[in-house]
Design a protein around this motif. Structure first.
Motif, PDB file in Angstrom:
ATOM      1  N   ILE A 277       8.838  10.859  -1.749  1.00  0.00           N
ATOM      2  CA  ILE A 277      10.330  11.343  -1.989  1.00  0.00           C
ATOM      3  C   ILE A 277      10.638  12.524  -1.524  1.00  0.00           C
ATOM      4  CG2 ILE A 277      12.097  11.069  -3.719  1.00  0.00           C
ATOM      5  CD1 ILE A 277      10.548   8.808  -5.074  1.00  0.00           C
ATOM      6  N   ALA A 305      14.954   1.325  -5.901  1.00  0.00           N
ATOM      7  CA  ALA A 305      15.036   1.494  -4.493  1.00  0.00           C
ATOM      8  C   ALA A 305      13.616   1.050  -3.834  1.00  0.00           C
ATOM      9  CB  ALA A 305      15.314   3.097  -4.086  1.00  0.00           C
ATOM     10  N   LYS A 306      12.622   1.521  -4.454  1.00  0.00           N
ATOM     11  CA  LYS A 306      11.353   0.894  -3.962  1.00  0.00           C
ATOM     12  C   LYS A 306      11.260  -0.502  -3.772  1.00  0.00           C
ATOM     13  CE  LYS A 306       7.885   0.281  -6.787  1.00  0.00           C
ATOM     14  NZ  LYS A 306       6.737   0.436  -7.699  1.00  0.00           N
ATOM     15  N   ILE A 309      12.967  -2.009  -0.836  1.00  0.00           N
ATOM     16  CA  ILE A 309      12.217  -1.367   0.460  1.00  0.00           C
ATOM     17  C   ILE A 309      11.160  -2.360   0.670  1.00  0.00           C
ATOM     18  CG2 ILE A 309      10.729   0.206   1.378  1.00  0.00           C
ATOM     19  CD1 ILE A 309      12.783   2.393   0.341  1.00  0.00           C
ATOM     20  N   PRO A 317      10.798   3.708   5.466  1.00  0.00           N
ATOM     21  CA  PRO A 317      11.457   3.759   4.244  1.00  0.00           C
ATOM     22  C   PRO A 317      11.752   5.375   3.872  1.00  0.00           C
ATOM     23  CG  PRO A 317       9.013   3.271   4.080  1.00  0.00           C
ATOM     24  CD  PRO A 317       9.269   3.342   5.508  1.00  0.00           C
ATOM     25  N   LYS A 318      12.727   5.538   3.502  1.00  0.00           N
ATOM     26  CA  LYS A 318      12.933   6.719   3.046  1.00  0.00           C
ATOM     27  C   LYS A 318      13.841   6.919   1.558  1.00  0.00           C
ATOM     28  CE  LYS A 318      13.767   9.898   7.021  1.00  0.00           C
ATOM     29  NZ  LYS A 318      14.816  10.714   7.881  1.00  0.00           N
ATOM     30  N   ILE A 319      13.459   7.843   0.677  1.00  0.00           N
ATOM     31  CA  ILE A 319      14.066   7.927  -0.528  1.00  0.00           C
ATOM     32  C   ILE A 319      14.411   9.479  -0.627  1.00  0.00           C
ATOM     33  CG2 ILE A 319      14.106   7.817  -3.148  1.00  0.00           C
ATOM     34  CD1 ILE A 319      12.339   5.301  -2.588  1.00  0.00           C
ATOM     35  N   ASP A 332      18.671   5.666  -0.578  1.00  0.00           N
ATOM     36  CA  ASP A 332      17.597   4.810  -0.142  1.00  0.00           C
ATOM     37  C   ASP A 332      18.162   4.167   1.372  1.00  0.00           C
ATOM     38  OD1 ASP A 332      18.009   1.888  -0.531  1.00  0.00           O
ATOM     39  OD2 ASP A 332      18.203   2.679  -2.422  1.00  0.00           O
ATOM     40  N   ASN A 384      22.469   2.560   4.127  1.00  0.00           N
ATOM     41  CA  ASN A 384      22.054   3.415   2.728  1.00  0.00           C
ATOM     42  C   ASN A 384      22.601   2.912   1.341  1.00  0.00           C
ATOM     43  OD1 ASN A 384      20.357   5.005   4.225  1.00  0.00           O
ATOM     44  ND2 ASN A 384      22.546   6.097   5.034  1.00  0.00           N
TER      45      ASN A 384
END
Length: 391
Positions: A277, A305-306, A309, A317-319, A332, A384
């Motif tokens: 993260i 969020a995970k 994803i 994936p991005k957090i 996310d 997002n």
């Protein structure tokens, strides 16, 4: 409140009977209760039990000004009862009709109570109906020949019954939420005990390994290479030991409030999540509150969020956690939440995911808003989802 409600309605019934027996034919002959003292006493009992019911229904112990007004009215009513028993006349309520003190309490409740709900509105409408009709009958605007008061009191009884029933439903919902939170805390406590036990068993071999490394260093013929490797190994041991502490501290629920660093606490949540993260800090800040609970709120949002994803199989994936006093944003790129679910995502037991208890975001909101007096909001676009914590 049920008891006072029943006694208030019973007093109203006898008040109407004594009113009819004094002024309305042929009831004056039918009831044979042509006694003004009894009527005056029923008049005062209606006021006393109504005040006691209002006090319990609105829980005015939390609203001091309103509670004081109700207490004063009750005290004066008891004084008037004594006067009535001695003289046969109700002096205070004879001069001031009972709808005036009731109106005072109801109007003050509307001014002082900020968070109104459906039971309150039913309660408020019921009392205002009786007050208005009572005032119009008292001022002779409405004709005594038609039973306006009887109808008003009947509607009031119905509305107050609905208000009480609805209130019980809300209390049951609150109880269910509280039980869910207790279950969650119980789970955390159990995990904490388990991790503490693992930590106790793990620490001794880790210490033993450290001693072994020292012996290896002493007996080594190539000290430079060995020293480098030992430093690396020791670093890993320290990391393992620190990880144990992080997990143990997080999963042992504590109600202790203290000043804590927002950035450091977010870093701890990231470590526990075992996710990659990105953390950006524009302006860090210190907050006074429960550090463990805040970590749990952040971790619940990260885990949410995970899950999204993983479920949507996002390729890159991005957090991102961004800190900018007094705001923490967790963003996310899992594709956003559907707009139709926006109003429901913080409700307990609501989830769009399979095998989810739907309580993670609810707990996060409870911690931020109830325990930390902050705000937890959500903002979405096509790609997002951003959860915004304002402290």
């Amino acid at each position: 409140q049920y008891l006072y409600y029943a006694l208030a309605q019973l007093s109203v019934l006898f008040f109407l009977i004594t009113l009819e027996s004094l002024y309305i034919a042929p009831f004056n002959l039918l009831y044979d209760l042509n006694n003004f003292t009894i009527h005056a006493l029923m008049h005062l009992l209606v006021l006393i039990f109504s005040m006691l019911f209002i006090r319990e229904f609105l829980d005015t112990k939390k609203i001091k000004k309103l509670d004081i007004i109700i207490q004063v009215i009750i005290y004066f009513s008891f004084i008037d009862i004594i006067i009535t028993l001695i003289t046969g006349q109700n002096i205070i309520t004879g001069l001031i009709p009972i709808f005036i003190p009731i109106y005072l309490v109801i109007s003050e409740s509307n001014r002082l109570i900020k968070n109104k709900n459906t039971p309150y509105y039913l309660f408020y409408f019921a009392w205002n109906l009786v007050i208005i009709v009572g005032a119009l009958v008292y001022l002779k605007v409405l004709n005594d020949d038609f039973p306006f008061l009887h109808i008003a009191f009947s509607i009031e009884a119905l509305l107050l019954s609905l208000a009480l029933t609805y209130k019980i439903k809300l209390l049951q919902d609150e109880k269910q939420k509280a039980q869910s939170l207790l279950l969650q805390q119980s789970r955390l406590a159990s995990i904490g005990e388990m991790i503490a036990s693992i930590a106790h068993q793990w620490r001794q071999p880790l210490t033993h390994l450290s001693f072994l490394f020292m012996n290896i260093k002493k007996n080594s013929q190539n000290p430079k290479i060995i020293e480098s490797k030992l430093k690396e190994a020791n670093s890993q041991l320290q990391y393992m030991s620190k990880t144990i502490d992080d997990f143990r501290n997080f999963y042992n629920p504590s109600k202790t409030k203290e000043e804590f660093d927002i950035k450091t606490t977010c870093q701890n949540a990231i470590k526990i999540s075992s996710l990659s993260i990105e953390l950006t800090v524009k302006e860090n800040f210190i907050f006074f509150g429960n550090k463990n609970e805040f970590e749990q709120a952040v971790l619940n949002i990260i885990n949410n969020a995970k899950d999204e994803i993983v479920e949507r199989k996002i390729e890159n994936p991005k957090i991102i956690i961004s800190i900018d006093k007094p705001t923490i944003m967790i963003t996310d790129n899992a594709g956003g939440i559907q707009k139709k679910y926006l109003d429901k995502i913080f409700e307990p037991y609501f989830s769009t995911k399979k095998d989810s208890d739907g309580i993670g975001l609810y707990i996060a909101k409870m911690i931020v808003e109830k325990q930390m007096s902050g705000k937890l909001l959500v903002k979405i676009d096509d790609v997002n989802t951003t959860f915004i914590i304002k402290l």
